[in-house]
Design a protein around this motif. Structure first.
Motif, PDB file in Angstrom:
ATOM      1  N   ALA A   8      39.307 -32.187  12.547  1.00 14.91           N
ATOM      2  CA  ALA A   8      39.896 -33.028  13.585  1.00 14.91           C
ATOM      3  C   ALA A   8      39.629 -34.464  13.135  1.00 14.91           C
ATOM      4  O   ALA A   8      38.489 -34.825  12.859  1.00 14.91           O
ATOM      5  CB  ALA A   8      39.238 -32.742  14.931  1.00 14.91           C
ATOM      6  N   THR A   9      40.670 -35.262  13.012  1.00 12.12           N
ATOM      7  CA  THR A   9      40.547 -36.567  12.359  1.00 12.12           C
ATOM      8  C   THR A   9      40.553 -37.727  13.346  1.00 12.12           C
ATOM      9  O   THR A   9      41.368 -37.784  14.253  1.00 12.12           O
ATOM     10  CB  THR A   9      41.692 -36.750  11.341  1.00 12.12           C
ATOM     11  OG1 THR A   9      41.660 -35.661  10.422  1.00 12.12           O
ATOM     12  CG2 THR A   9      41.560 -38.048  10.576  1.00 12.12           C
ATOM     13  N   ILE A  10      39.640 -38.649  13.095  1.00 15.01           N
ATOM     14  CA  ILE A  10      39.557 -39.922  13.817  1.00 15.01           C
ATOM     15  C   ILE A  10      39.938 -40.987  12.798  1.00 15.01           C
ATOM     16  O   ILE A  10      39.340 -41.064  11.730  1.00 15.01           O
ATOM     17  CB  ILE A  10      38.123 -40.184  14.321  1.00 15.01           C
ATOM     18  CG1 ILE A  10      37.702 -39.083  15.294  1.00 15.01           C
ATOM     19  CG2 ILE A  10      38.012 -41.563  14.949  1.00 15.01           C
ATOM     20  CD1 ILE A  10      36.218 -39.089  15.619  1.00 15.01           C
ATOM     21  N   GLU A  11      40.940 -41.800  13.118  1.00 15.62           N
ATOM     22  CA  GLU A  11      41.386 -42.825  12.173  1.00 15.62           C
ATOM     23  C   GLU A  11      41.046 -44.210  12.675  1.00 15.62           C
ATOM     24  O   GLU A  11      41.160 -44.491  13.866  1.00 15.62           O
ATOM     25  CB  GLU A  11      42.891 -42.711  11.941  1.00 15.62           C
ATOM     26  CG  GLU A  11      43.268 -41.410  11.263  1.00 15.62           C
ATOM     27  CD  GLU A  11      44.694 -41.397  10.773  1.00 15.62           C
ATOM     28  OE1 GLU A  11      45.120 -42.413  10.168  1.00 15.62           O
ATOM     29  OE2 GLU A  11      45.371 -40.395  11.003  1.00 15.62           O
ATOM     30  N   ILE A  12      40.632 -45.051  11.725  1.00 19.52           N
ATOM     31  CA  ILE A  12      40.300 -46.435  12.039  1.00 19.52           C
ATOM     32  C   ILE A  12      40.973 -47.320  10.992  1.00 19.52           C
ATOM     33  O   ILE A  12      40.789 -47.114   9.790  1.00 19.52           O
ATOM     34  CB  ILE A  12      38.774 -46.676  11.979  1.00 19.52           C
ATOM     35  CG1 ILE A  12      38.044 -45.714  12.908  1.00 19.52           C
ATOM     36  CG2 ILE A  12      38.443 -48.118  12.335  1.00 19.52           C
ATOM     37  CD1 ILE A  12      36.540 -45.768  12.764  1.00 19.52           C
ATOM     38  N   ASN A  13      41.757 -48.276  11.451  1.00 19.48           N
ATOM     39  CA  ASN A  13      42.400 -49.247  10.560  1.00 19.48           C
ATOM     40  C   ASN A  13      41.658 -50.565  10.664  1.00 19.48           C
ATOM     41  O   ASN A  13      41.540 -51.127  11.751  1.00 19.48           O
ATOM     42  CB  ASN A  13      43.868 -49.460  10.954  1.00 19.48           C
ATOM     43  CG  ASN A  13      44.708 -48.262  10.625  1.00 19.48           C
ATOM     44  OD1 ASN A  13      44.711 -47.815   9.484  1.00 19.48           O
ATOM     45  ND2 ASN A  13      45.398 -47.739  11.604  1.00 19.48           N
TER      46      ASN A  13
END
Length: 187
Positions: A8-13
């Protein structure tokens, strides 16, 4: 049937890796505190993801920062931060249960004293006022014991839930990816 992704992916830009950390913290990456904004973003996103899948935190950085020597340390810093948060929750739970045990000890003593007084009044006096005093003492005894009972029944649950979440985040796979040049969204 379509297969679910492994993580399960958490993305941060980010525009730069420094956005991830507390700007007032002078330590190098491994020991630095995550910024409150970054932590809140990661934790809120993690709460919404399925608990039965391992987490992945995907940090998107400009190409030159993603390729820098300090980029791999971001993973250790993020995992280390959440590991320390899990330890804090474990300590908070120990302190809560210690307070609960002490409160229960005093609460049972107060309950026994109130019940004894109520019984003594019932043995010596008759009438509506002594009866009201008896019942009031019984209620007071149970009120005194309620808070310690509440600790063991309810108060530990949110702490355990946070600890479990922080442990999941401490074990999360953290990946650094270069994103194409252009405007970057904050967290």
């Amino acid at each position: 049937m379509p297969q679910q992704p492994d993580h399960a992916t958490i993305e941060i830009n980010l525009r730069e890796s420094a956005q991830l950390f507390n700007t007032l913290d002078p330590f190098p990456f491994r020991e630095r505190d995550l910024s409150a904004e970054a932590e809140r973003h990661i934790v809120e996103w993690a709460r919404e993801l399925p608990e039965n899948r391992p987490l992945e935190i995907l940090i998107h950085l400009p190409p030159e920062q993603a390729a820098s020597e300090s980029a791999p340390e971001l993973a250790a810093a993020v995992n280390g931060w959440f590991d320390s948060r899990a330890r804090e929750e474990r300590q908070a739970m120990r302190a809560l249960f210690r307070d609960g045990r002490i409160g229960l000890l005093f609460g049972f003593a107060a309950l026994a004293f109130c019940l004894f007084l109520s019984w003594s009044i019932g043995q010596r006096y008759e009438g509506p006022f002594p009866r009201t005093l008896q019942e009031s003492l019984i209620i007071l005894g149970w009120v005194v014991i309620w808070r310690p009972a509440e600790i063991f029944l309810y108060d530990w649950l949110p702490i355990a839930r946070r600890k479990r979440l922080y442990l999941r985040l401490a074990k999360a796979q953290v990946a650094i990816r270069a994103r194409p040049p252009g405007p970057a969204a904050q967290h």
